[in-house]
Design a protein around this motif. Structure first.
Motif, short mmCIF file in Angstrom:
data_model
loop_
_atom_site.label_atom_id
_atom_site.label_comp_id
_atom_site.label_asym_id
_atom_site.label_seq_id
_atom_site.Cartn_x
_atom_site.Cartn_y
_atom_site.Cartn_z
N LYS A 32 0.86 -1.41 -0.01
CA LYS A 32 0.02 0.09 -0.12
C LYS A 32 0.92 1.39 -0.13
O LYS A 32 0.74 2.10 -0.72
CB LYS A 32 -0.92 0.11 1.20
CG LYS A 32 -2.08 -1.03 0.98
CD LYS A 32 -2.77 -1.06 2.59
CE LYS A 32 -3.96 -2.05 2.64
NZ LYS A 32 -4.79 -2.14 3.81
N THR A 35 2.68 1.73 -3.37
CA THR A 35 1.79 2.17 -4.45
C THR A 35 1.53 3.61 -4.23
O THR A 35 1.65 4.23 -5.55
CB THR A 35 0.59 1.43 -4.29
OG1 THR A 35 0.74 -0.25 -4.61
CG2 THR A 35 -0.55 1.69 -5.64
N THR A 43 -4.05 4.93 -2.60
CA THR A 43 -4.42 3.58 -3.13
C THR A 43 -5.98 3.77 -3.81
O THR A 43 -6.35 3.16 -4.65
CB THR A 43 -4.34 2.48 -2.19
OG1 THR A 43 -4.68 2.48 -1.27
CG2 THR A 43 -2.75 2.43 -2.38
N THR A 67 -4.59 -1.85 -4.91
CA THR A 67 -5.45 -0.81 -4.90
C THR A 67 -6.23 -1.09 -3.53
O THR A 67 -7.34 -0.43 -3.37
CB THR A 67 -6.49 -0.88 -6.14
OG1 THR A 67 -7.15 -2.02 -6.18
CG2 THR A 67 -5.77 -0.43 -7.23
#
Length: 112
Positions: A32, A35, A43, A67
């Motif tokens: 997370k 990203t 996310t 995501t």
């Protein structure tokens, strides 16, 4: 719960998990944070963007991308300086705790 902080390149700076927290939860927290930092958006915002453009995670070619809600980008004066990821609770609580972590680091969480 588990917590991860990465730099602007998505490289891990710090990570921790609470007693009894499974190691896979820490892996999610790291993904997370990674990203959020490399894609310069939270996310959940990335998830919405991908849904709107009819894209899939595998198209990005990075198995470290997720995501799952709970990854927040960290900015200082509009510049991305890193990301925070939290896992181990409901996705909404993961995100709220991530906001607390960002504030504890002296930053304001962005709203993407």
């Amino acid at each position: 719960m588990a917590f991860a902080v990465v730099d602007s390149h998505g490289d891990l700076i710090a990570a921790a998990r609470m007693d009894g927290c499974h190691s896979r939860v820490l892996g999610h927290a790291i993904r997370k944070a990674h990203t959020a930092a490399i894609y310069e958006r939270n996310t959940l915002a990335l998830k919405r963007q991908m849904r709107e453009s009819d894209r899939e995670l595998l198209e990005w070619g990075d198995l470290g991308v997720t995501t799952l809600q709970g990854g927040l980008v960290v900015r200082s004066q509009e510049r991305v300086v890193g990301g925070v990821g939290v896992g181990g609770s409901s996705l909404a609580i993961d995100e709220e705790v991530a906001r607390i972590v960002v504030r504890a680091m002296g930053f304001e969480p962005g709203e993407d």
